[in-house]
Design a protein around this motif. Structure first.
Motif, PDB file in Angstrom:
ATOM      1  N   GLY A 229       0.829  -1.197   0.000  1.00 35.91           N
ATOM      2  CA  GLY A 229       0.000   0.000   0.000  1.00 35.91           C
ATOM      3  C   GLY A 229       0.868   1.253   0.000  1.00 35.91           C
ATOM      4  O   GLY A 229       0.603   2.214  -0.725  1.00 35.91           O
ATOM      5  N   TYR A 230       1.942   1.207   0.796  1.00 37.21           N
ATOM      6  CA  TYR A 230       2.859   2.346   0.871  1.00 37.21           C
ATOM      7  C   TYR A 230       3.541   2.567  -0.481  1.00 37.21           C
ATOM      8  O   TYR A 230       3.700   3.702  -0.934  1.00 37.21           O
ATOM      9  CB  TYR A 230       3.902   2.096   1.966  1.00 37.21           C
ATOM     10  CG  TYR A 230       4.811   3.269   2.220  1.00 37.21           C
ATOM     11  CD1 TYR A 230       4.417   4.313   3.054  1.00 37.21           C
ATOM     12  CD2 TYR A 230       6.059   3.344   1.620  1.00 37.21           C
ATOM     13  CE1 TYR A 230       5.247   5.398   3.285  1.00 37.21           C
ATOM     14  CE2 TYR A 230       6.897   4.418   1.851  1.00 37.21           C
ATOM     15  CZ  TYR A 230       6.488   5.442   2.684  1.00 37.21           C
ATOM     16  OH  TYR A 230       7.313   6.508   2.897  1.00 37.21           O
TER      17      TYR A 230
ATOM     18  N   HIS B  13       2.318   1.798  -3.428  1.00 38.08           N
ATOM     19  CA  HIS B  13       1.316   2.401  -4.332  1.00 38.08           C
ATOM     20  C   HIS B  13       1.177   3.902  -4.058  1.00 38.08           C
ATOM     21  O   HIS B  13       1.196   4.720  -4.990  1.00 38.08           O
ATOM     22  CB  HIS B  13      -0.048   1.714  -4.139  1.00 38.08           C
ATOM     23  CG  HIS B  13      -0.220   0.486  -4.983  1.00 38.08           C
ATOM     24  ND1 HIS B  13      -0.632   0.528  -6.293  1.00 38.08           N
ATOM     25  CD2 HIS B  13      -0.019  -0.827  -4.693  1.00 38.08           C
ATOM     26  CE1 HIS B  13      -0.694  -0.701  -6.789  1.00 38.08           C
ATOM     27  NE2 HIS B  13      -0.326  -1.553  -5.835  1.00 38.08           N
ATOM     28  N   ASP B  14       1.050   4.268  -2.775  1.00 35.66           N
ATOM     29  CA  ASP B  14       0.899   5.687  -2.417  1.00 35.66           C
ATOM     30  C   ASP B  14       2.115   6.498  -2.855  1.00 35.66           C
ATOM     31  O   ASP B  14       1.988   7.606  -3.372  1.00 35.66           O
ATOM     32  CB  ASP B  14       0.734   5.839  -0.892  1.00 35.66           C
ATOM     33  CG  ASP B  14      -0.589   5.279  -0.405  1.00 35.66           C
ATOM     34  OD1 ASP B  14      -1.451   4.969  -1.258  1.00 35.66           O
ATOM     35  OD2 ASP B  14      -0.748   5.135   0.822  1.00 35.66           O
ATOM     36  N   SER B  15       3.302   5.930  -2.608  1.00 38.21           N
ATOM     37  CA  SER B  15       4.538   6.671  -2.894  1.00 38.21           C
ATOM     38  C   SER B  15       4.731   6.880  -4.387  1.00 38.21           C
ATOM     39  O   SER B  15       5.069   7.977  -4.830  1.00 38.21           O
ATOM     40  CB  SER B  15       5.761   5.922  -2.336  1.00 38.21           C
ATOM     41  OG  SER B  15       5.614   5.725  -0.960  1.00 38.21           O
TER      42      SER B  15
ATOM     43  N   ALA C 125       2.473   6.896  -6.683  1.00 38.12           N
ATOM     44  CA  ALA C 125       1.454   7.846  -7.171  1.00 38.12           C
ATOM     45  C   ALA C 125       1.882   9.284  -6.891  1.00 38.12           C
ATOM     46  O   ALA C 125       1.652  10.186  -7.698  1.00 38.12           O
ATOM     47  CB  ALA C 125       0.109   7.548  -6.517  1.00 38.12           C
ATOM     48  N   LYS C 126       2.522   9.509  -5.729  1.00 35.17           N
ATOM     49  CA  LYS C 126       2.965  10.869  -5.385  1.00 35.17           C
ATOM     50  C   LYS C 126       4.185  11.269  -6.209  1.00 35.17           C
ATOM     51  O   LYS C 126       4.313  12.413  -6.623  1.00 35.17           O
ATOM     52  CB  LYS C 126       3.350  10.925  -3.900  1.00 35.17           C
ATOM     53  CG  LYS C 126       2.158  11.229  -2.995  1.00 35.17           C
ATOM     54  CD  LYS C 126       2.614  11.348  -1.548  1.00 35.17           C
ATOM     55  CE  LYS C 126       1.421  11.103  -0.636  1.00 35.17           C
ATOM     56  NZ  LYS C 126       1.812  10.706   0.701  1.00 35.17           N
TER      57      LYS C 126
ATOM     58  N   ARG D 288       3.214  10.795 -11.131  1.00 31.58           N
ATOM     59  CA  ARG D 288       1.762  10.802 -11.363  1.00 31.58           C
ATOM     60  C   ARG D 288       1.376  10.228 -12.724  1.00 31.58           C
ATOM     61  O   ARG D 288       0.202   9.943 -12.968  1.00 31.58           O
ATOM     62  CB  ARG D 288       1.230  12.226 -11.220  1.00 31.58           C
ATOM     63  CG  ARG D 288       1.872  13.248 -12.155  1.00 31.58           C
ATOM     64  CD  ARG D 288       1.622  14.670 -11.656  1.00 31.58           C
ATOM     65  NE  ARG D 288       2.227  15.698 -12.486  1.00 31.58           N
ATOM     66  CZ  ARG D 288       3.510  16.052 -12.417  1.00 31.58           C
ATOM     67  NH1 ARG D 288       4.337  15.420 -11.601  1.00 31.58           N
ATOM     68  NH2 ARG D 288       3.998  17.023 -13.179  1.00 31.58           N
TER      69      ARG D 288
ATOM     70  N   ASP E  71      -0.349  -4.199  -8.831  1.00 29.25           N
ATOM     71  CA  ASP E  71       0.787  -4.553  -7.970  1.00 29.25           C
ATOM     72  C   ASP E  71       2.008  -4.922  -8.815  1.00 29.25           C
ATOM     73  O   ASP E  71       3.125  -4.516  -8.502  1.00 29.25           O
ATOM     74  CB  ASP E  71       0.418  -5.745  -7.074  1.00 29.25           C
ATOM     75  CG  ASP E  71      -0.649  -5.381  -6.039  1.00 29.25           C
ATOM     76  OD1 ASP E  71      -0.973  -4.178  -5.918  1.00 29.25           O
ATOM     77  OD2 ASP E  71      -1.153  -6.296  -5.369  1.00 29.25           O
TER      78      ASP E  71
ATOM     79  N   THR F 110       9.182   0.530   6.964  1.00 29.85           N
ATOM     80  CA  THR F 110       8.815   1.184   5.713  1.00 29.85           C
ATOM     81  C   THR F 110      10.003   1.915   5.097  1.00 29.85           C
ATOM     82  O   THR F 110      10.376   1.673   3.959  1.00 29.85           O
ATOM     83  CB  THR F 110       7.651   2.175   5.963  1.00 29.85           C
ATOM     84  OG1 THR F 110       6.587   1.467   6.593  1.00 29.85           O
ATOM     85  CG2 THR F 110       7.155   2.774   4.677  1.00 29.85           C
TER      86      THR F 110
END
Ligand SMILES: [Ca+2]
Length: 196
Positions: free
Chosen positions: A47-48, A50-52, A54-55, A58, A70, A112
């Protein structure tokens, strides 16, 4: 018949402990530290990731179907990013050439962001600034803490106070303010400043 992990499973575990990385000519290990296993969570890490991604990038979606899977996340390579993303990524400090003071409070069991990253950053700043390194970087290890936690939250005002005094110290040429304390007293514990 003996029951136990396969060779592949053992290798996969060893690969979690040892992830070779390099920055500015410094080799380091970005793997998870022994002792932190109880904090590992595959779904949280994924999940981390994916978030990272995306940030940081983009535009990333290799097959352009509007969904980043994934498997696609595992293939992300910052070196292949388009120019606007590459420009943003260049703003990360890969030189250690600090101009303003930084305080890092890092959980020694962070699953993380590996503690190895902070150790490498200490080496990078030391390599770049020499004896002046400790005028710009202060690291406090928070024992057993993960990626943030109550210990960090409780020490935040002490960290900000130390940083404010350190900025004063820099701006006044050492006439006022002070260097970061040898021991940071947070709300839930006391953390010695790392010697590097
Ligand atoms: Ca896709």
């Amino acid at each position: 018949m003996p029951i136990g992990p396969t060779k592949e499973q053992i290798q996969a575990l060893l690969d979690v402990y040892t992830m070779p990385a390099w920055v500015g000519g410094i080799d380091f290990n970005v793997g998870r530290f022994p002792g932190s296993e109880y904090r590992w969570s595959y779904s949280a890490l994924l999940g981390y990731a994916h978030d990272s991604v995306a940030k940081m990038d983009r535009f990333y979606d290799p097959n352009g179907d509007g969904v980043v899977t994934d498997d696609e996340i595992k293939l992300w390579d910052p070196h292949l990013s388009p120019p606007p993303v590459a420009n943003d990524l260049r703003r990360f400090d890969n030189t250690g050439n600090l101009k303003r003071p930084i305080i890092i409070g890092h959980g020694s069991h962070d699953p993380t962001v590996s503690p190895g990253e902070t150790y490498a950053y200490e080496r990078l700043v030391r390599a770049r600034l020499g004896a002046r390194a400790t005028d710009f970087l202060a690291v406090y290890w928070i024992p057993r803490m993960g990626h943030g936690g109550a210990e960090y939250d409780a020490s935040l005002s002490a960290q900000l106070d130390a940083l404010e005094k350190w900025v004063d110290w820099h701006q006044s040429g050492g006439r006022s303010g002070s260097l970061p304390p040898a021991v940071l007293v947070g709300g839930l514990g006391s953390y010695p400043r790392d010697v590097f």
